[in-house]
Scaffold this motif. Structure first.
Motif, PDB file in Angstrom:
ATOM      1  N   GLU A   1      -4.407  -3.994  -0.213  1.00 45.80           N
ATOM      2  CA  GLU A   1      -4.923  -5.136  -0.970  1.00 45.80           C
ATOM      3  C   GLU A   1      -6.097  -5.827  -0.276  1.00 45.80           C
ATOM      4  O   GLU A   1      -6.467  -6.942  -0.636  1.00 45.80           O
ATOM      5  CB  GLU A   1      -3.813  -6.175  -1.223  1.00 45.80           C
TER       6      GLU A   1
ATOM      7  N   ASP B   1      -4.579   0.759   5.198  1.00 40.42           N
ATOM      8  CA  ASP B   1      -3.939   1.660   4.247  1.00 40.42           C
ATOM      9  C   ASP B   1      -4.347   3.108   4.533  1.00 40.42           C
ATOM     10  O   ASP B   1      -5.318   3.369   5.247  1.00 40.42           O
ATOM     11  CB  ASP B   1      -4.271   1.269   2.802  1.00 40.42           C
TER      12      ASP B   1
ATOM     13  N   SER C   1      -0.391   2.693   0.632  1.00 37.05           N
ATOM     14  CA  SER C   1      -1.513   3.312  -0.076  1.00 37.05           C
ATOM     15  C   SER C   1      -2.673   2.354  -0.262  1.00 37.05           C
ATOM     16  O   SER C   1      -3.837   2.721  -0.123  1.00 37.05           O
ATOM     17  CB  SER C   1      -1.042   3.826  -1.450  1.00 37.05           C
ATOM     18  N   ASP C   2      -2.368   1.094  -0.582  1.00 34.03           N
ATOM     19  CA  ASP C   2      -3.397   0.084  -0.808  1.00 34.03           C
ATOM     20  C   ASP C   2      -2.927  -1.203  -0.173  1.00 34.03           C
ATOM     21  O   ASP C   2      -1.941  -1.799  -0.608  1.00 34.03           O
ATOM     22  CB  ASP C   2      -3.636  -0.118  -2.309  1.00 34.03           C
TER      23      ASP C   2
ATOM     24  N   ASN D   1       3.454   1.905  -3.925  1.00 31.18           N
ATOM     25  CA  ASN D   1       2.295   1.604  -3.086  1.00 31.18           C
ATOM     26  C   ASN D   1       2.561   1.892  -1.611  1.00 31.18           C
ATOM     27  O   ASN D   1       1.705   1.651  -0.777  1.00 31.18           O
ATOM     28  CB  ASN D   1       1.884   0.138  -3.255  1.00 31.18           C
TER      29      ASN D   1
END
Length: 372
Positions: free
Chosen positions: A226, A262, A223-224, A359
């Motif tokens: 970073e 992502d 999802s992310d 995540n």
């Protein structure tokens, strides 16, 4: 980067926490204490900053500037040292020498040998900058900030003047970013980790004479990742841990070069776990994002030292989550990023598995690897 509290999942995270905490506490007692992560981080960032200024200064040569623009505008990362060494002109030759020196210092900071190859790279900050670059706008050059949470970054023009840019928004000014080839660095680092932490060789077993069982990743999404705009594509890898056939904890790094962005579902059909390497039918997985400053020699030595204290009690025993509190802050400052983790993965695990941090997810299935 997540807070320490979000990391309290999985035995892998605990292994890393124990490693990192114990490494700092025992450093004075070791004959050859590994470099502190913050020092490697600073050394790499210093080289990237120096290289950014050197590239900017070289852009005063029109012929070299045009050649570099042609190489960078396509969106791919380029090796500025090799490119400059092949160009004519004093500016390009000076840059080639500067980049060669910088590459040697980066390799040393990351605990990698010369066989890894040059790591410094140059790329266009964002595809949206291509139009201004083609229109003749003079590019600035910046080093990608060390922290994902940076709010500004400093870019340099051909006259050496510094310009502060907003790290949260893509600038209209075309910007070349100096960064590292983390794919190459990760390959070299993973080999160091594999040699140091791979455990004993797998002993032949009658039941596995014709092959071995693995867990295959059918699909995966994060999802992310970073990564802000100035970092480009992510570079991820997994650490798989469990008790090896010799009864000692082992850590197997698994490179995931395809996992770039992502919000994208990847279907790699990649083997994540080779169960013939493990004594018990349980393993943990942690997904990490490499941001360029990890010293792999130091990490491998620290992990190896701590794994010697973890003993097989006749059953799979996760480490105490409380040891996560011992993680020195500098280990989690962009170097590297924790993405998500999956624990108590079994040989029979199948279907969608959500990460403990929420995540990411992956679909897995058992896979029999037949011998020839």
């Amino acid at each position: 980067m997540s807070t320490i509290s979000t990391l309290r999942v999985g035995a892998v995270g605990a292994v890393l926490a124990l490693v990192m905490g114990a490494a700092a506490q025992t450093a004075s007692a070791r004959a050859e204490a590994p470099p502190q992560p913050g020092r490697a981080h600073s050394a790499v960032q210093a080289v990237e900053e120096e290289t950014a200024r050197a590239v900017a200064a070289s852009l005063g040569d029109a012929a070299w500037r045009d050649g570099l623009r042609a190489a960078v505008r396509g969106g791919a990362e380029v090796d500025p040292g090799t490119l400059a060494s092949r160009a004519s002109g004093a500016a390009a030759h000076r840059l080639a020498a500067s980049v060669a020196d910088g590459n040697a210092r980066v390799l040393a900071a990351k605990g990698l040998d010369a066989a890894t190859g040059p790591l410094l790279r140059l790329r266009l900050g964002d595809p949206s900058m291509r139009a201004a670059l083609d229109a003749g706008t003079a590019p600035w050059v910046a080093a990608a900030p060390a922290s994902d949470r940076a709010t500004t970054l400093t870019a340099y023009d051909a006259r050496g003047r510094a310009h502060v840019l907003d790290a949260t928004q893509v600038p209209r000014q075309p910007v070349y970013l100096v960064d590292l080839d983390v794919t190459r660095a990760l390959a070299g680092g993973a080999e160091i980790l594999r040699r140091t932490l791979g455990g004993a060789a797998v002993k032949p077993q009658a039941a596995a004479a014709d092959g071995w069982w693995g867990t295959k990743i059918d699909a995966i999404e994060v999802s992310d990742d970073e990564e802000p705009w100035f970092k480009g594509a992510a570079e991820m890898y997994a650490l798989v841990t469990g008790f090896g056939t010799d009864g000692k904890v082992r850590v197997d790094p698994v490179d995931m070069p395809y996992l770039d962005y992502d919000g994208t579902v990847y279907r790699p059909n990649q083997i994540l776990v080779n169960w013939s390497n493990y004594k018990y039918d349980l393993a943990d997985v942690v997904l990490m994002e490499e941001d360029g400053s990890t010293n792999y020699q130091a990490l491998a030595k620290a992990i190896a030292a701590v794994l010697l204290t973890v003993t097989d009690q006749g059953a799979y025993i996760p480490l105490v989550n409380a040891v996560l509190d011992a993680i020195p802050t500098e280990w989690w400052t962009d170097d590297p990023d924790y993405v998500d983790s999956w624990y108590t993965l079994a040989r029979t695990s199948s279907g969608r598995l959500n990460g403990a941090r929420g995540n990411g997810w992956m679909n897995v299935s058992p896979y029999w690897v037949s011998a020839f």
